[in-house]
Write an enzyme that holds these catalytic residues in place. Structure first.
Site: not given
Ligand SMILES: *Cc1c(COP(=O)(O)O)cnc(C)c1O
Length: 377
Positions: A46, A195
């Site tokens: 952690r 992403k």
């Molecule tokens: C997807 C997204 C998030 C959240 O991320 P997760 O990995 O789905 O928790 C935050 N900000 C933006 C711009 C995103 O596209």
């Protein structure tokens, strides 16, 4: 080292007895102490883990931060960053935010006593109007999601610092390959590593990158207290994704520009929102503060029936949430990202039943255009 090289060699401290080229997946929750009075680099995962640490050093280097921390999702990274703000303090945030961030702010942080105002941060005068004596944070996404509004990072960083506030930038859309908010004055950069950084729609991840030692230490305190760290195997997957970030982003941006141009020529497409189109209101600012426009496009089509027909009939594009992967995806913000936003509020800003959001992937552009052409003609 230049960016492309950093994606591979930013943290070349991999020293193990096998001489692994890749950081080994260190699947261990705990570590054996070397002695009673001997400092060990790792004690419990952690706090820190070699696989995760390697990825964190890579991200810190790509964003030009003092340090970075990796979490099990983007939302965890944002949650930890918001721990640095106290009850009775005030936050000004972009109104066109990622839905999950909006939900966190409105339904968790507000309940815990933090005050919020949401404005179109692409208009600095609107931001100035919202400043209060207790404003401690300006929180932005640029380009925003899904309306592609562009905020001038340098200008808003100067404003934040002039009132003693911090600036956080969610840099998920453009990635450090195209945009480096810390260099432009931001204090903390946030990412959904799920992403573009991971890039293959196969792992969730989030990052918090701090500009200074002081902010990094505060973030680390909350991180080790709250938990939610990225697991070793997922750290390995994201690290592998980052190796090809520049070439993926180049192809994605090239595809997105061609697709946006083509969409503009089709009379059933009423509006095209893409930061890289010369007539997008934020075009000049992106050109000034970033090195590329990325792969996110939103469109308004002629009727709700057509929006549904597109979602039903696409063969190469996939009707799915998320963005930033190698496959092109389409979502219906009204039903997905903005399902929680009251209808009137969402329609006022243009997110209606004709509005679709596209995440462009790395397929051949002709195949992508033909996929939509077959439905539109
Ligand atoms: C997807 C997204 C998030 C959240 O991320 P997760 O990995 O789905 O928790 C935050 N900000 C933006 C711009 C995103 O596209």
């Amino acid at each position: 080292m230049k960016f492309e090289t950093l994606c591979l060699h930013a943290d070349n401290n991999i020293k193990d007895e096998w001489g692994t080229l890749n950081q080994a997946i260190c699947q261990s929750a705990t570590f054996v102490h070397k002695g009673v009075d001997v400092d060990s680099p790792y004690s419990y995962s952690r706090l820190s883990n070699p696989t995760r640490r390697h990825l964190e050093r890579t991200i810190a280097s790509l964003e030009g931060g003092y340090d970075a921390y990796a979490f099990s999702s983007g939302m965890t990274a944002i949650t930890v960053a918001m721990m640095l703000i106290n009850p009775k303090e005030h936050v000004i945030a972009t109104d066109d935010l990622y839905g999950g961030a909006l939900r966190l702010f409105n339904h968790v942080n507000k309940n815990n006593g933090i005050e919020f105002d949401f404005v179109d941060t692409s208009n600095i005068d609107l931001v100035k109007e919202k400043i209060k004596p207790n404003t401690k944070l300006i929180y932005i996404e640029t380009p925003s999601n899904p309306l592609m509004q562009v905020t001038d990072i340098k200008e808003i960083a100067n404003l934040a610092h002039s009132i003693g506030a911090l600036l956080y930038v969610d840099n998920t859309f453009l990635t450090p390959y195209y945009q480096n908010p810390l260099e432009l004055g931001a204090d903390i950069v946030l990412h959904s590593g799920t992403k573009y950084l991971g890039g293959h729609n196969d792992a969730l991840a989030g990052f918090l990158v701090a500009k200074t030692k002081e902010l990094a230490e505060k973030a680390l305190f909350y991180s080790k207290t709250i938990g939610g760290q990225l697991a070793p195997f997922d750290a390995f997957l994201i690290e592998r994704g980052i190796k090809t970030l520049p070439i993926r982003m180049d192809r994605i941006t090239d595809n997105a520009y061609k697709l946006a141009k083509w969409l503009k020529t089709n009379n059933k497409i009423k509006k095209v929102y893409y930061a890289g189109l010369e007539d997008n209101p934020g075009y000049e600012i992106v050109k000034k503060q970033a090195r590329g426009f990325g792969g996110m496009i939103s469109i308004e089509v002629e009727s709700p029936e057509l929006a549904k027909k597109i979602l039903k009939e696409v063969k190469i594009f996939q009707y799915a949430e998320s963005l930033g992967g190698v496959e092109s995806l389409i979502t219906y913000p009204m039903l997905q990202t903005h399902a929680d936003v009251p209808k009137e509020e969402r329609e006022k800003i243009g997110i209606n039943d004709r509005f679709l959001r596209i995440s462009v992937g790395i397929e051949n552009i002709d195949d992508l255009i033909n996929d939509l052409k077959a439905i539109l003609e």
